[in-house]
Design an enzyme around this catalytic site. Structure first.
Site, mmCIF file in Angstrom:
data_model
loop_
_atom_site.group_PDB
_atom_site.id
_atom_site.type_symbol
_atom_site.label_atom_id
_atom_site.label_comp_id
_atom_site.label_asym_id
_atom_site.label_seq_id
_atom_site.Cartn_x
_atom_site.Cartn_y
_atom_site.Cartn_z
ATOM 1 N N SER A 216 0.833 -1.194 0.000
ATOM 2 C CA SER A 216 0.000 0.000 0.000
ATOM 3 C C SER A 216 0.876 1.256 0.000
ATOM 4 C CB SER A 216 -0.958 -0.050 1.194
ATOM 5 O OG SER A 216 -1.952 0.943 1.096
ATOM 6 N N ASP A 316 -9.858 -4.418 -5.243
ATOM 7 C CA ASP A 316 -9.313 -3.395 -4.337
ATOM 8 C C ASP A 316 -9.957 -2.049 -4.652
ATOM 9 O OD1 ASP A 316 -7.747 -1.559 -2.908
ATOM 10 O OD2 ASP A 316 -5.910 -2.705 -3.205
ATOM 11 N N HIS A 348 -8.247 -4.854 -0.824
ATOM 12 C CA HIS A 348 -7.001 -4.287 -0.316
ATOM 13 C C HIS A 348 -6.456 -5.088 0.863
ATOM 14 C CE1 HIS A 348 -4.213 -0.916 -0.464
ATOM 15 N NE2 HIS A 348 -4.279 -0.783 0.842
#
Length: 407
Positions: A216, A316, A348
């Site tokens: 991320s 995601d 995610h």
């Protein structure tokens, strides 16, 4: 459908003229810290009291920064609802988090809070395999957290899984906003990587098998650090570590073009004003966008880069998988080696949290391990026959948490 990931081999493009990188030697006080929290390498182990004290200090720091952040943001409906969702999500997965936390605090295989630099939060955690009869591959891992709530312990689950497969994992902590902005985060990551390249051999790591990975926001930060280092090295500038020391870069659920993500993050609750503050203003977005930077790299810098392998779930909605697709395309057009691995329908947090908590074969871990151990068939055979990780959370809790997750 998942796309196959092939083993890493060679470098991208034609090799530049041979030159000796101007490696800056780290201060011995930084590479061999004398603080009690730096365990290993002949240093005394910390006591339980010292560990509790350090945990309390870290908790106070994170809490204080959270209040500063909330004061600057203002507490609106969206933030309250997101916080409530996060709390419910954590409660549902708490059985697994407790077991991972016990491993993190009490396992002899975890070396917590090794000091790598002089700035606040310049610490990293090391996950060491049981088998130390030979030097092990190393993954330098930069955790995510929206540039605001990142913390080294978030990598505990991945660190445990990879250590079980004979891979050392170094989870790098770094200053978050508002304690620091993006240039501080990149600087911290660079310092942490330098420490790993210099010192990992003393922890049983193989300095010739170092991989860089981020998740991320951590994928964004680590990519920025890698490209920044490549530019300096291609120009013959002084560096603290060489890009050629990194065998491959793994980016998980990352965003690589900040100009394209400003509006998306704003709609998701990371408001435009705060995001631009993190990124040091709108004019800095292109400078801290790996996709844009890659398009402008000179051939010498491109030739230094390791292979990029990007992982992303197609479900995601925190950072869309199109971000990784666009970056892989940019890397290939620039002449770099890049691969994309998509996980159909994964969100995610599916790839990084829910899937590992299910136990069994974890797709992400299997893909990473297949690359790292590609040239070591004995390791593949050994760890393929090892016990399958147990389930840590019931399926109904994982499914409900998945629906509630604010990420």
């Amino acid at each position: 459908m998942q796309q196959p990931v092939t083993p890493v081999s060679g470098r991208a493009g034609a090799q530049p003229e041979p030159f000796t990188p101007r490696l800056r030697r780290r201060d011995s006080s930084a590479s061999a810290p004398s603080t009690p929290s730096a365990r290993g390498g002949g240093r005394r182990p910390t006591t339980f009291r010292e560990d509790v004290g350090h945990a309390a200090a870290e908790t106070y720091l994170v809490t204080r920064l959270a209040f500063i952040l909330l004061r600057s943001l203002g507490v609106g409906y969206r933030w309250i609802s997101q916080l409530a969702a996060l709390l419910i999500y954590a409660v549902l997965l708490m059985p697994g988090f407790i077991r991972v936390g016990y491993y993190y605090f009490f396992s002899s295989q975890v070396l917590r809070s090794v000091v790598y630099g002089d700035q606040p939060r310049n610490r990293l955690d090391l996950y060491i395999p049981r088998d130390r009869s030979k030097a092990n591959p190393v993954v330098a891992f930069v955790t995510g957290g929206a540039w605001i709530i990142g913390y080294k312990a978030w990598g505990a689950l991945l660190g445990r899984r990879l250590a079980e497969r004979g891979i050392i994992v170094a989870c790098i902590d770094y200053r978050n906003f508002p304690q620091g902005t993006i240039s501080d985060m990149v600087s911290d990551a660079t310092e942490g990587i330098a420490f790993i390249c210099d010192s990992v051999a003393s922890y049983g790591g193989d300095p010739n098998q170092i991989y860089l990975m981020g998740q991320s926001a951590g994928a964004h930060i680590s990519a920025c650090a890698l490209l920044e280092q490549a530019v300096k090295e291609s120009k013959g500038e002084e560096i603290s570590w060489s890009v050629t020391q990194i065998k491959a870069y793994f980016g998980l659920s990352g965003g690589y073009n900040m100009e394209n993500l400003v509006d998306h993050f704003h709609e998701r609750g990371l408001y435009r004003s705060i995001f631009l503050s993190i990124m040091e203003g709108r004019r800095s977005l292109s400078h801290f966008s790996p996709e844009i930077v890659t398009k402008k790299l000179n051939p010498e810098a491109i030739a230094l880069l390791p292979q990029f392998v990007l992982f992303h779930g197609t479900g995601d909605y925190s950072i869309p998988s199109s971000a990784s697709e666009a970056y892989v395309d940019a890397l290939k057009k620039a002449g770099a080696k890049a691969k994309l691995q998509l996980y159909e329908g994964k969100t995610h947090t599916d790839v990084f949290v829910q899937d590992p908590l299910r136990g069994g074969k974890d797709p992400l871990v299997e893909d990473v391990v297949s690359i790292i151990h590609a040239d070591n068939p004995n390791a593949c055979e050994k760890y393929d026959s090892s016990p399958i990780p147990e389930r840590l959370v019931s399926e109904w809790q994982i499914q409900l948490a998945r629906q509630i997750s604010p990420f």
